[in-house]
Structures are given as C-alpha cells and as structure tokens.
Design a protein around this motif. Sequence first.
Motif, short mmCIF file in Angstrom:
data_model
loop_
_atom_site.label_atom_id
_atom_site.label_comp_id
_atom_site.label_asym_id
_atom_site.label_seq_id
_atom_site.Cartn_x
_atom_site.Cartn_y
_atom_site.Cartn_z
N ALA A 644 44.32 -2.14 42.65
CA ALA A 644 45.64 -1.65 42.24
C ALA A 644 46.47 -1.24 43.45
CB ALA A 644 45.47 -0.48 41.28
N ARG A 645 45.84 -0.58 44.40
CA ARG A 645 46.57 -0.15 45.59
C ARG A 645 47.03 -1.36 46.42
NH1 ARG A 645 44.53 4.63 49.17
NH2 ARG A 645 46.63 4.18 49.93
N ALA A 646 46.20 -2.39 46.48
CA ALA A 646 46.60 -3.60 47.22
C ALA A 646 47.78 -4.28 46.54
CB ALA A 646 45.41 -4.55 47.33
N TYR A 647 47.75 -4.34 45.19
CA TYR A 647 48.89 -4.89 44.46
C TYR A 647 50.16 -4.09 44.75
CZ TYR A 647 46.27 -8.15 41.48
OH TYR A 647 45.52 -9.19 41.01
N LEU A 648 50.03 -2.77 44.77
CA LEU A 648 51.19 -1.91 45.00
C LEU A 648 51.76 -2.11 46.40
CD1 LEU A 648 52.94 0.28 43.70
CD2 LEU A 648 51.33 1.99 44.54
N GLU A 649 50.89 -2.24 47.40
CA GLU A 649 51.36 -2.45 48.77
C GLU A 649 51.98 -3.84 48.93
OE1 GLU A 649 51.56 -0.15 50.92
OE2 GLU A 649 50.41 1.35 49.82
N GLN A 650 51.56 -4.79 48.10
CA GLN A 650 52.12 -6.14 48.14
C GLN A 650 53.43 -6.24 47.38
OE1 GLN A 650 50.86 -7.98 50.70
NE2 GLN A 650 50.57 -9.75 49.38
N GLY A 651 53.89 -5.13 46.79
CA GLY A 651 55.14 -5.14 46.03
C GLY A 651 54.97 -5.67 44.63
N LYS A 652 53.79 -5.46 44.03
CA LYS A 652 53.52 -5.92 42.66
C LYS A 652 53.12 -4.73 41.79
CE LYS A 652 51.89 -10.42 44.34
NZ LYS A 652 50.74 -11.37 44.38
N PRO A 653 54.05 -3.78 41.55
CA PRO A 653 53.69 -2.59 40.77
C PRO A 653 53.34 -2.90 39.32
CG PRO A 653 56.06 -2.67 41.14
CD PRO A 653 55.46 -3.76 41.97
N ALA A 654 53.88 -3.98 38.77
CA ALA A 654 53.58 -4.32 37.38
C ALA A 654 52.10 -4.66 37.20
CB ALA A 654 54.46 -5.50 36.93
N GLU A 655 51.48 -5.32 38.21
CA GLU A 655 50.05 -5.61 38.14
C GLU A 655 49.20 -4.36 38.38
OE1 GLU A 655 52.25 -7.40 39.60
OE2 GLU A 655 52.00 -9.51 39.04
N ALA A 656 49.70 -3.43 39.19
CA ALA A 656 48.92 -2.23 39.52
C ALA A 656 48.94 -1.20 38.40
CB ALA A 656 49.47 -1.61 40.80
N LEU A 657 50.05 -1.11 37.65
CA LEU A 657 50.22 -0.03 36.67
C LEU A 657 49.15 -0.02 35.58
CD1 LEU A 657 51.90 2.36 35.78
CD2 LEU A 657 53.39 0.79 34.52
N PRO A 658 48.84 -1.13 34.90
CA PRO A 658 47.82 -1.07 33.84
C PRO A 658 46.44 -0.67 34.37
CG PRO A 658 48.47 -3.34 34.29
CD PRO A 658 49.44 -2.48 35.00
N ILE A 659 46.13 -1.06 35.59
CA ILE A 659 44.82 -0.69 36.16
C ILE A 659 44.77 0.82 36.39
CG2 ILE A 659 43.25 -1.03 38.10
CD1 ILE A 659 44.51 -3.78 38.52
N LEU A 660 45.84 1.38 36.94
CA LEU A 660 45.86 2.82 37.22
C LEU A 660 45.84 3.64 35.94
CD1 LEU A 660 48.48 2.85 40.13
CD2 LEU A 660 46.01 3.22 40.32
N LYS A 661 46.49 3.16 34.88
CA LYS A 661 46.46 3.89 33.61
C LYS A 661 45.05 3.95 33.03
CE LYS A 661 51.23 3.29 31.98
NZ LYS A 661 52.08 2.72 30.92
N ILE A 662 44.29 2.88 33.21
CA ILE A 662 42.90 2.87 32.73
C ILE A 662 42.05 3.86 33.53
CG2 ILE A 662 40.82 1.46 32.53
CD1 ILE A 662 42.66 -0.94 32.01
N LEU A 663 42.29 3.92 34.85
CA LEU A 663 41.49 4.79 35.71
C LEU A 663 41.87 6.26 35.60
CD1 LEU A 663 41.44 2.67 39.00
CD2 LEU A 663 39.57 2.96 37.38
N LYS A 664 43.03 6.56 35.01
CA LYS A 664 43.54 7.93 35.01
C LYS A 664 42.57 8.91 34.35
CE LYS A 664 46.89 8.97 32.23
NZ LYS A 664 48.21 9.11 31.59
N GLN A 665 41.84 8.48 33.33
CA GLN A 665 40.96 9.39 32.60
C GLN A 665 39.62 9.62 33.28
OE1 GLN A 665 42.23 10.95 30.07
NE2 GLN A 665 44.10 9.72 30.12
N SER A 666 39.17 8.66 34.10
CA SER A 666 37.80 8.75 34.63
C SER A 666 37.72 8.85 36.15
CB SER A 666 37.00 7.51 34.19
OG SER A 666 37.61 6.32 34.67
N TRP A 667 38.82 8.74 36.86
CA TRP A 667 38.76 8.73 38.33
C TRP A 667 38.38 10.11 38.86
CZ3 TRP A 667 38.07 5.01 41.48
CH2 TRP A 667 38.32 5.15 42.84
N PRO A 668 37.41 10.20 39.81
CA PRO A 668 36.93 11.51 40.28
C PRO A 668 37.93 12.29 41.12
CG PRO A 668 35.88 9.73 41.51
CD PRO A 668 36.64 9.08 40.40
N ASP A 669 39.00 11.64 41.58
CA ASP A 669 40.01 12.32 42.41
C ASP A 669 41.37 12.20 41.72
OD1 ASP A 669 41.33 13.58 44.46
OD2 ASP A 669 41.40 11.80 45.75
N PRO A 670 41.68 13.05 40.73
CA PRO A 670 42.93 12.93 39.97
C PRO A 670 44.19 12.95 40.83
CG PRO A 670 41.43 14.43 38.86
CD PRO A 670 40.82 14.13 40.19
#
Length: 743
Positions: A644-670
Amino acid sequence: MDKRELKRLEKTLFAMLSRQPDAFGIVLDEGGWVFIKELHPALMKEAGFSHITPRGLTQFFSLYRPEKFEWQENHVRVKPELQSSDLTIYKEATPPELLFVSIRPKAHAHVIVRGLYPGSNKNWIVLSTEKGMALKIGRRRDRDPVIAEVMALKSSKAGVVFRRAGKVLFLVEGLDPQWMDIPPLPPVREKDKHRKLKSGEAGPVGKKTPKGIAPRLEQIGAFVLHDTPSHIVSSGLDKRKKNKKSRDRDPEWKKGRRNRKKYAKKQNAHMISKIWYLYYMCNRLFPLCILTLTFILLSSPISAMMSIEEEQEMRDKLLRMVESQVPLIKDPEIVGYVSGVGQKVLDQVNGKFFDYEFFVIQDEGLNAFAMPGGLVFVHTGLLEVIDTENELLCVLAHEIGHVQGRHIARRMERMQRINIATAAMAIAGLFLGQGQVGSAIFATSGALNASIALKYSRTDEEEADRRAYQWICKAGYDPRGLLTVLKKMRKYRWLGTSAIPNYLSTHPVDSVRTTYLEDLWNREQCVQKFPEDLFRLRKIQVKAKVLTHDPMVMMKYYKQELNITPDDIFLLYGLALSFLAAREYDKALKTYDNLVSSTPERPEFEVDQGRACFTAGRYQKAISIIGPYSKRHPGDSTAKFFLARAYLEQGKPAEALPILKILKQSWPDPPSIYLQLGRCFAALEKQGDAHYYFYRHYKAIGNQQSAQYHKDKAMKLLPANSELYKDLKCDKNQENPLNKIED
C-alpha cells in the motif's frame, strides 16, 4: 561508536600491543597475550577512551573483530606476523642504580617484613626507571599506591637477575626488603586502634597478629624482630595476660560471675514460661478470634479497588509516558511476532478485563513487564537470548497474570490520597527508572514514595506464576520455560542500560519461587503439543540485533562470520539488514538478490527484499516483488502494508486505500496506519477524511496541539450526519500526563 571512533580505537590498541607496550606500562606474556582486565585500565588513561568499559572493550574484539588482533575470551594479542618477536623476549640486563616499584597500601606492612614477590597469576614484578610510570601502573589498582625505591644495581651485583622489557620497564622474580627503600607506615588513626582486625591484616601494638606479619605501629622500630618474624614482642600483650591471671585469683570477682550466671538462667526460664503461656492462650482463643474477624469483615464495607474505567484511563497516560521515555521498536514483523505469541496466551484467559497490547522496547536488558490496562512490554535483549518460542510465551503469560490479578490496583488500594496522575507517574518510575525524563516522573515526593510501595511482592509473583502455569498448559506449551528464562535473567542481569531497572529489581526471584515452580511441574506435568517455528524466531532475533546495534559493527561481524560459514542464510540476512541500516542500498539489494535466489523454499525473504526496494526509493520494483507475493500469501499483513505504501508513493492512492482500510483493525502500530490513511484521502482530495485521520495520528503519538488543529478542521469539513463527525463529537481530547503533575 561510529566508524571513525572504531578505527581510532583499533589504531591505539595496535600501538599499545605491538610497538611500545612498555610506554603504556604493559607487559606481554611469552605468546604476546595480555588480559583484558590489565589492558582496560591502561586504555582508560589515554585521551578519549575514559568512557570505555571492560564489557565494551570485550564487545569491540568479539563483535567488530579487528583484523590485526586475535581474541580468546578474556585475553587478546596482535597477530604474530604483525608483531616484533623482540617484544616478548625479555633478556637479562644490567639495571640502572635505582628503579621504582608500586606497592598496594594493604600490602605495605607485609612487604616491609617479607619483601615483594609476584602473585599466583603473575610471573614477574614490574619495575620502572621512571617514578611517574611506577605511579601510573600502581594507580590502576589503588588510588594512592606506595612507591618504593629499589637499589637495582647493588642487588644485581649480589645475584638478583633483572630482565629488560622495553625502554623503561624491568622485570624481576622477587625482591627481599633489604634491597628496597620503603616509606614508613602511616600513623594509626584513633578510630582504627580498637577496630577488629581481618585475617592477615597488621595492627597496632597490643593487637594479636598472624605469625610472620609485622604489626602496624605508630613508627617503624617500635617492635623487635627476633631470629624469625613469627616472634613479635609486645609489652601490651604481656600486660593483658598478667591482668587476666590476677583477676582469676580474685574471690570477689568469681562470686560476681556466679551471681550473673544464676540471674541469666532465671531470666531465660521466665521467658520460656511466657512463650508457653502465649502458645496455650492462642490455641484456646483461636476460634473466638476467627469469629470476631469474620464479624468485622461482614459488618464493615471493604474499600473498593481502583475501577476498571480508572485503570483504563491510567493506561492511556502510561502509554504516553513510555513512548516519551524509551525507544519502541515499530517494525511490524517483530511486534507482530510478539503479539502473536501473546495472543496464544490470551486465548486461554477467561474474563479478560482489558484489550491487551504488546510492545517491544529497544534495550539490551533481559526484561519484560506489564502495566495496568493491559500494556505488555518486552525488551529486545530478551528476544535475542531466548532459545524457543515457548520461553517467550511463558514470560508473556506471567506478565498477563500480573494484569489479570490486578496487582498494581491492589497495592494502590492500600495507599492513601493518591490520584490517577500521581499513580501513573509512580508506575512509570517503577518500571522505567530515571531515564531522560526521569526528573519529570519523580518531580514529586508522592510519586517517588508511591513507586517504592508499588513493587510486586512474593505473593504477587506466586499468584502470577500459578495463573501463567495453567494458561501455558492449556495453550499446549511447556511451563518449564518459566524456570529456564529465570536462570537466564539471573545470569545476564548486568545487561541493559542503567536508565531502566532490570527484571529482578521489580520481580522478586528467590529459591522459594523456583522451588514451588518445580513442585507445580512435579504435580501437574503437561507436554508441549505444537511444533515451534524456529526459523521465524531466528529471523526475528537477527532483525532485533541489527536494529539495536551499530550497523558498521554488524557489517564487520557478519562479513567475518560468513567467511567461516558461508552457507548460513541468517548471517547473509543479517548482512543485508546491516547494509540497509547503513544506507548502502546497492549492496543491500545485491545481498537480498543472493539471499532470495539461494533460498527458494523460504518466500518470506521476498517481503524483506521488497521492503529494501521501498526503502531505497525503488517503488515500482517493490510493487513487482510484493504484489505477487501478497496474492500467494493473503494473510501476511506486513507485505500488504508496504504494498500500500509503495502504491501511495507511486501516486496510486486508489489502489492503496482499500488495503489500508483492511489493515486498520489489526495493524500493531495504529499511528502509522492513521498517517497513511490521511495521506491517501488527501491525495484523493477528501479533506475532511484526511484531517480526521491526521487527528487520530497526532493524538496517538501524543501531539495534542496538532491533534486539536486537525480535529477542528475535520469538524468543519465533514458532514454532520457522517460517522466520522459523530465519532469526533463524542471523542474527548486527553491531556498529556506530563503536563499535569499532582501530589
């Protein structure tokens, strides 16, 4: 130390051990070796090296492995091919008229009588042509050594053999007192005249001393030596013997002694009768005492412990304090591993009071601790020394036992007039010690006294151990890991920084605790049911080691180890991580290519390769590596996060957003997820959502000013009927606990 300091240290040590060791007051043995404990004091006297500890010097040779040296446990030498053979050949030589030697003050009187001879672990007495050098050598062992002059030329003509060790040092196997001009003993202080002497210590006139040792006197010559030193004449000793004989013949004195003995016997008999009477009354009145105590407990209300809500409020304050004082490891793989092991314990706990979170502190100490509210912390030093996942699980189970037992809350119940803020500071002071922000933690005497009172008792430790034992067995692991970890903590208790207390200072460990753990095992044995993933543990240990040490030192270490065992994939992995930490990206990527190609059966290294590409700024290559891997392993959250971060740095936030929303509940570093979500929404020109997640990010890291700014912006831009707006309206900003310190 950085690379320049390491090179300077290596250069200085090479000069000390290969060119002119005598100029530094060092004598090498026949093989050119010198003990670390002898080399370290000499090194500390050199400019710029006074801060180096013996342990630091040992780590320099064991980890950095300088090419010019050979190191074996507690001694070191320059490689023989780089060292002149003349340095270790001590030939007989005619000494100058006078030489100087240092004497330890506690051996001063002994040397006056017996002379000077080497100890059990030395072969020579070291003498110097310069008084300053003799003083320098002596001060390595004592602050104020005694300097004696040696009539070297005269003794040499009488048959004493001297050997030259460089330009300023001479060696001799022993010296009789007749060849030395030794300063007189200092006068005896008044308070030392009646002090009890230790074995082998000289004393003033009238004190008994061991045979052959001269007494310590006001002046030299106040005692008489006969044919052998064992006969020491003392007028005070004769006088005391004479007084004793006359006293024994006195009938009045004998009568008084008999009366004193009779009185002592009478008092002892009276005391014994009192003890038996108390024992009898306790047995008779015991049922009445129990009934009275029960009535009191039932008729009077018990003061309640701190509530769950109060403990939850304290949890947030404590987390801010920890994050402001100690460096936390944010690597998702390390934190995720610890959280996964801890979750195996939590699955066996019934009635959890809190939502537990696990953190990793960057510190070499073997430590782990839990704070109220379900905060569990593990040091990287502990991760590096454990041998199995079972040992880590046992430690986490014990800490969870403290939280479930609410031991801190119980202790706070006994303390009067203490509020949440003071309690939070006291707990932080107990587990974190006095680091960089220690003055703020202990700004009030109330917090300091509370910190002392909150330490775990032996009863708390036993309760936590018994809870942990049951959970470990239910999880299918071996509870004997508690004992093995305790032994390691005892062995390595000196590791870590002085700012953070070690495990044994907050968790009492004694023979009783180990005994009841062994008894528990003998009564309730349980066998480990599940095989452990030692590959993942080893990978985590290598990463933790690189993150907590100087990358230049680690590069040197892994290169040398790979020369010995080139097929070790973990050494190659450590070298790649070291290159990446040192920002040598080309070397890191090349090493990762070799690692991935040589281990096709281990696809986990592909994620690390993709992360290295992301860190080096090669985002498209990172996507090409992590993307296919993430499809094959959809459960790997670390791969998804960096994709997701690589997509965001490449200027593709639409591809990064759904991945980050999935990780929001379980990621150890909120906080990191909130930051990336805010960037995504900002790139998609959804300013209200972006400010909302920026608010969440800054609030999580404790930056209240920035958090309030983004909250105000979000409430202006978000629709009033949106879920995010309602969440902001209900949410209350929490103050930083360091801003309000109450007694």
